[in-house]
Design an enzyme around this catalytic site. Structure first.
Site, mmCIF file in Angstrom:
data_model
loop_
_atom_site.group_PDB
_atom_site.id
_atom_site.type_symbol
_atom_site.label_atom_id
_atom_site.label_comp_id
_atom_site.label_asym_id
_atom_site.label_seq_id
_atom_site.Cartn_x
_atom_site.Cartn_y
_atom_site.Cartn_z
ATOM 1 N N ASN A 108 -24.022 54.057 11.406
ATOM 2 C CA ASN A 108 -23.974 55.321 10.675
ATOM 3 C C ASN A 108 -22.642 55.387 9.938
ATOM 4 O O ASN A 108 -21.583 55.351 10.552
ATOM 5 C CB ASN A 108 -24.099 56.497 11.643
ATOM 6 C CG ASN A 108 -24.172 57.802 10.858
ATOM 7 O OD1 ASN A 108 -25.233 58.206 10.420
ATOM 8 N ND2 ASN A 108 -23.024 58.433 10.650
ATOM 9 N N ARG A 121 -27.057 46.893 -39.234
ATOM 10 C CA ARG A 121 -27.490 48.256 -38.908
ATOM 11 C C ARG A 121 -27.070 48.683 -37.503
ATOM 12 O O ARG A 121 -27.150 49.853 -37.164
ATOM 13 C CB ARG A 121 -29.019 48.357 -39.063
ATOM 14 C CG ARG A 121 -29.471 48.271 -40.515
ATOM 15 C CD ARG A 121 -30.979 48.056 -40.644
ATOM 16 N NE ARG A 121 -31.362 46.642 -40.514
ATOM 17 C CZ ARG A 121 -32.605 46.184 -40.594
ATOM 18 N NH1 ARG A 121 -33.605 47.030 -40.800
ATOM 19 N NH2 ARG A 121 -32.874 44.900 -40.468
ATOM 20 N N ASN A 180 -11.404 47.886 -1.063
ATOM 21 C CA ASN A 180 -11.641 46.430 -1.107
ATOM 22 C C ASN A 180 -10.690 45.701 -2.038
ATOM 23 O O ASN A 180 -10.589 44.489 -1.987
ATOM 24 C CB ASN A 180 -13.099 46.132 -1.495
ATOM 25 C CG ASN A 180 -13.461 46.712 -2.848
ATOM 26 O OD1 ASN A 180 -12.920 47.735 -3.271
ATOM 27 N ND2 ASN A 180 -14.385 46.072 -3.533
ATOM 28 N N GLN A 208 -26.556 28.353 -39.186
ATOM 29 C CA GLN A 208 -26.888 28.682 -40.577
ATOM 30 C C GLN A 208 -25.579 29.179 -41.199
ATOM 31 O O GLN A 208 -25.053 30.212 -40.784
ATOM 32 C CB GLN A 208 -27.959 29.779 -40.592
ATOM 33 C CG GLN A 208 -28.432 30.151 -41.981
ATOM 34 C CD GLN A 208 -29.347 31.382 -41.956
ATOM 35 O OE1 GLN A 208 -29.432 32.114 -40.971
ATOM 36 N NE2 GLN A 208 -30.018 31.628 -43.067
ATOM 37 N N ALA A 268 -29.410 34.439 -36.394
ATOM 38 C CA ALA A 268 -28.170 34.277 -37.157
ATOM 39 C C ALA A 268 -27.680 35.585 -37.742
ATOM 40 O O ALA A 268 -26.504 35.733 -38.060
ATOM 41 C CB ALA A 268 -28.385 33.263 -38.269
ATOM 42 N N GLY A 269 -28.591 36.524 -37.881
ATOM 43 C CA GLY A 269 -28.259 37.763 -38.591
ATOM 44 C C GLY A 269 -27.118 38.513 -37.918
ATOM 45 O O GLY A 269 -26.885 38.391 -36.716
ATOM 46 N N ASN A 304 -33.219 46.817 -34.546
ATOM 47 C CA ASN A 304 -32.324 46.738 -35.704
ATOM 48 C C ASN A 304 -31.184 47.742 -35.621
ATOM 49 O O ASN A 304 -30.152 47.562 -36.244
ATOM 50 C CB ASN A 304 -33.116 46.989 -36.993
ATOM 51 C CG ASN A 304 -34.184 45.925 -37.205
ATOM 52 O OD1 ASN A 304 -33.909 44.734 -37.108
ATOM 53 N ND2 ASN A 304 -35.403 46.352 -37.468
ATOM 54 N N GLY A 355 -31.255 34.504 -45.483
ATOM 55 C CA GLY A 355 -32.578 35.035 -45.166
ATOM 56 C C GLY A 355 -33.293 34.210 -44.100
ATOM 57 O O GLY A 355 -32.882 33.088 -43.774
HETATM 58 C C1 UD1 Z 1 -38.460 40.843 -40.177
HETATM 59 C C2 UD1 Z 1 -39.646 40.347 -41.027
HETATM 60 C C3 UD1 Z 1 -40.697 41.457 -41.084
HETATM 61 C C4 UD1 Z 1 -41.144 41.796 -39.656
HETATM 62 C C5 UD1 Z 1 -39.967 42.145 -38.776
HETATM 63 C C6 UD1 Z 1 -40.422 42.194 -37.317
HETATM 64 C C7 UD1 Z 1 -38.693 38.810 -42.679
HETATM 65 C C8 UD1 Z 1 -38.298 38.632 -44.093
HETATM 66 N N1 UD1 Z 1 -39.171 40.001 -42.368
HETATM 67 O O1 UD1 Z 1 -37.892 41.956 -40.836
HETATM 68 O O2 UD1 Z 1 -41.813 41.035 -41.860
HETATM 69 O O3 UD1 Z 1 -42.060 42.878 -39.714
HETATM 70 O O4 UD1 Z 1 -38.921 41.161 -38.857
HETATM 71 O O5 UD1 Z 1 -39.397 42.643 -36.468
HETATM 72 O O6 UD1 Z 1 -38.595 37.870 -41.917
HETATM 73 N N2 UD1 Z 1 -32.115 36.007 -39.547
HETATM 74 C C9 UD1 Z 1 -31.470 34.800 -39.591
HETATM 75 N N3 UD1 Z 1 -30.864 34.411 -40.751
HETATM 76 C C10 UD1 Z 1 -30.888 35.186 -41.872
HETATM 77 C C11 UD1 Z 1 -31.563 36.435 -41.808
HETATM 78 C C12 UD1 Z 1 -32.178 36.806 -40.634
HETATM 79 O O7 UD1 Z 1 -31.415 34.067 -38.597
HETATM 80 O O8 UD1 Z 1 -30.319 34.764 -42.893
HETATM 81 C C13 UD1 Z 1 -32.758 36.404 -38.283
HETATM 82 C C14 UD1 Z 1 -32.148 37.671 -37.712
HETATM 83 O O9 UD1 Z 1 -31.097 37.349 -36.808
HETATM 84 C C15 UD1 Z 1 -33.332 38.299 -36.985
HETATM 85 C C16 UD1 Z 1 -34.543 37.787 -37.756
HETATM 86 O O10 UD1 Z 1 -34.119 36.693 -38.523
HETATM 87 O O11 UD1 Z 1 -33.411 37.877 -35.646
HETATM 88 C C17 UD1 Z 1 -35.170 38.847 -38.636
HETATM 89 O O12 UD1 Z 1 -34.217 39.359 -39.542
HETATM 90 P P1 UD1 Z 1 -34.101 40.905 -39.850
HETATM 91 O O13 UD1 Z 1 -33.110 41.098 -40.932
HETATM 92 O O14 UD1 Z 1 -33.920 41.675 -38.606
HETATM 93 O O15 UD1 Z 1 -35.568 41.163 -40.464
HETATM 94 P P2 UD1 Z 1 -36.408 42.516 -40.504
HETATM 95 O O16 UD1 Z 1 -35.977 43.308 -41.675
HETATM 96 O O17 UD1 Z 1 -36.393 43.160 -39.186
HETATM 97 CA CA CA Z 2 -35.374 42.811 -37.243
#
Ligand code: UD1
Ligand code: CA
Length: 421
Positions: free
Chosen positions: A343, A16, A352, A72, A11-12, A227, A77
């Site tokens: 050839n 970055r 094309n 979501q 969902a994120g 990321n 988170g």
């Molecule tokens: C996360 C982990 C971290 C781990 C790392 C591995 C958490 C809190 N931390 O950190 O411990 O070492 O991944 O790569 O989980 N997402 C949602 N909804 C949200 C927030 C995030 O679906 O509200 C999804 C994002 O799309 C992503 C994943 O969760 O696919 C992880 O989120 P991200 O913000 O990338 O976490 P990291 O900081 O990389």
């Molecule tokens: Ca991540």
């Protein structure tokens, strides 16, 4: 895999990445990264998959046709993301495998090992961990003096003695559904980012006295979390390495893997040599004993026979090339069927595209095309014909079998001798 549901968090927004595209749809060698994860799950025998979408959810749904997608609404988170699947799972009491959509290179063997350990140990949670020389950016695994996992600390919240921990959370876990959802209800957004962290579940389960297991991967590459664009390039480099190693172990020579780009879904026969600076995209099949490159670009839907030579600055797309044919210099062939023992002279171009649609060129067996010829599609060059240097063959102006054509536009030489073979 029985009694296991996989949940992919996607969902994120991927702030970055500095992009409007949902992060997990950024491509690794021509394919959205989340699709690699789906392939690995399939390979591991997991068919029950739910993805959590948020930012750009419509685009994600369109890309994930075979997967259930829940939305979501507010990105609070990773913990909150998991809560969204609770509604769908209802009273489900099996295991929940959680993966992050931005960790695309996890191998199916690792997923299987994690599940096997989880099911064999009756743990509440089993975590995939890896020890990295540089753990920057990942959650750290905190263990007690007996080696039991106590909690996971996110980098932003780690104290100096936790920051130096090199064992990290790869973001792949297996949970007992009941324990997961119970612990989730205790997660609070009390951290630097003010998010509901899935990782806090581990500390909570530990406090409940539940068993937490882990497996460690020795392959540090597979856990890369994407990321940033820099991570995307690093993941591409790793994936490229996997693909070329696979081909080399099947008897293909890749003279310089670093300057060669081969996409997934490419089949190459043994004894074929790939010279440097060659790009081969998906959906390509190349036979045995071929010489490809240097500086060749093979685009999708190309099929090449055995003992074929494709050389410098040649671009092929949606094209079939027969055995022993040579296309060695500065040529573009699109939507073309080339026979055997042909050839194709330097600088030959198939036109094309007529501005509206793509048209087909057929070059039959044994044809000889001189340098700098232009074939305007749709057109067919008959068996054993010769197309003179610099010749322009207009569309629908088929060259008869065995004829020699020259000039602009192409005309059949009166004295033309039928070439016999
Ligand atoms: C996360 C982990 C971290 C781990 C790392 C591995 C958490 C809190 N931390 O950190 O411990 O070492 O991944 O790569 O989980 N997402 C949602 N909804 C949200 C927030 C995030 O679906 O509200 C999804 C994002 O799309 C992503 C994943 O969760 O696919 C992880 O989120 P991200 O913000 O990338 O976490 P990291 O900081 O990389
Ligand atoms: Ca991540």
């Amino acid at each position: 895999m029985k009694n296991t549901v996989a949940v992919i968090l996607a969902a994120g927004r991927g702030t970055r990445m500095k992009s409007d595209r949902p992060k997990v749809l950024h491509e690794l060698l021509g394919k959205p990264m989340i699709l690699y994860l789906l392939d690995s799950l399939k390979e591991a025998g997991i068919t029950d998959i739910i993805a959590v979408a948020g930012y750009g959810s419509e685009r994600l749904k369109a890309a994930l046709k075979e997967v259930k997608v829940v939305t979501q609404k507010e990105l609070l988170g990773s913990g909150d993301a998991i809560l969204q699947v609770k509604r769908i799972l209802g009273r489900y009491s099996g295991d929940v495998l959680v993966l992050y959509g931005d960790t695309p290179l996890i191998r199916y063997e690792t997923i299987k090992n994690l599940i096997t350990r989880h099911k064999g140990s009756s743990a509440s949670a089993t975590i995939l961990t890896v020890t990295l020389s540089d753990p920057t950016g990942y959650g750290r695994i905190v263990r007690d003096d007996k080696g039991h996992i106590v909690k996971i600390v996110e980098e932003g919240d780690a104290r100096f003695y936790e920051e130096v921990i090199k064992e990290i959370n790869a973001g792949v876990y297996c949970f007992k559904a009941g324990d997961l959802f119970e612990a989730l209800s205790g997660v609070r957004p009390e951290n630097k980012k003010k998010e509901y962290y899935l990782t806090d579940v581990i500390g909570i389960l530990h406090k409940y006295g539940k068993r937490i297991e882990s497996i460690s991967s020795i392959n540090v590459d597979e856990v890369i979390g994407v990321n940033t664009r820099r991570d995307l390039a690093a993941a591409t480099r790793i994936l490229k390495g996997y693909i070329s190693e696979d081909l080399m172990s099947n008897g293909v020579t890749i003279q310089d893997p670093l300057s060669t780009v081969i996409y997934p879904d490419v089949r190459i026969g043994k004894e074929t040599i790939i010279y440097p600076y060659t790009i081969i995209e998906s959906d390509v099949k190349i036979g045995e004993d071929c010489r490809i490159g240097p500086f060749t670009h093979i685009r999708p839907r190309v099929s090449i026979g055995d003992e074929v030579e494709i050389g410098n600055f040649v671009e092929l797309v949606r094209t079939k090339v027969g055995d022993r044919t040579k296309v060695k210099h500065h040529t573009y062939l699109g939507d073309t069927v080339v026979g055997k023992d042909v050839n194709v002279g330097a600088g030959t171009i198939t036109a094309n595209f007529d501005g509206k649609k793509k048209n087909e060129t057929v070059i039959e067996d044994g044809v000889f095309i001189g340098v700098g010829a232009i074939l305007i599609a749709p057109v067919r060059v008959g068996k054993n014909a010769v197309v003179g240097a610099g010749c322009v063959v207009p569309k629908n102006h088929n060259v008869p079998k065995g004829a020699t054509v020259v000039g602009v536009p192409a005309r059949v030489l009166e004295r033309s001798q039928r070439r016999e073979r």
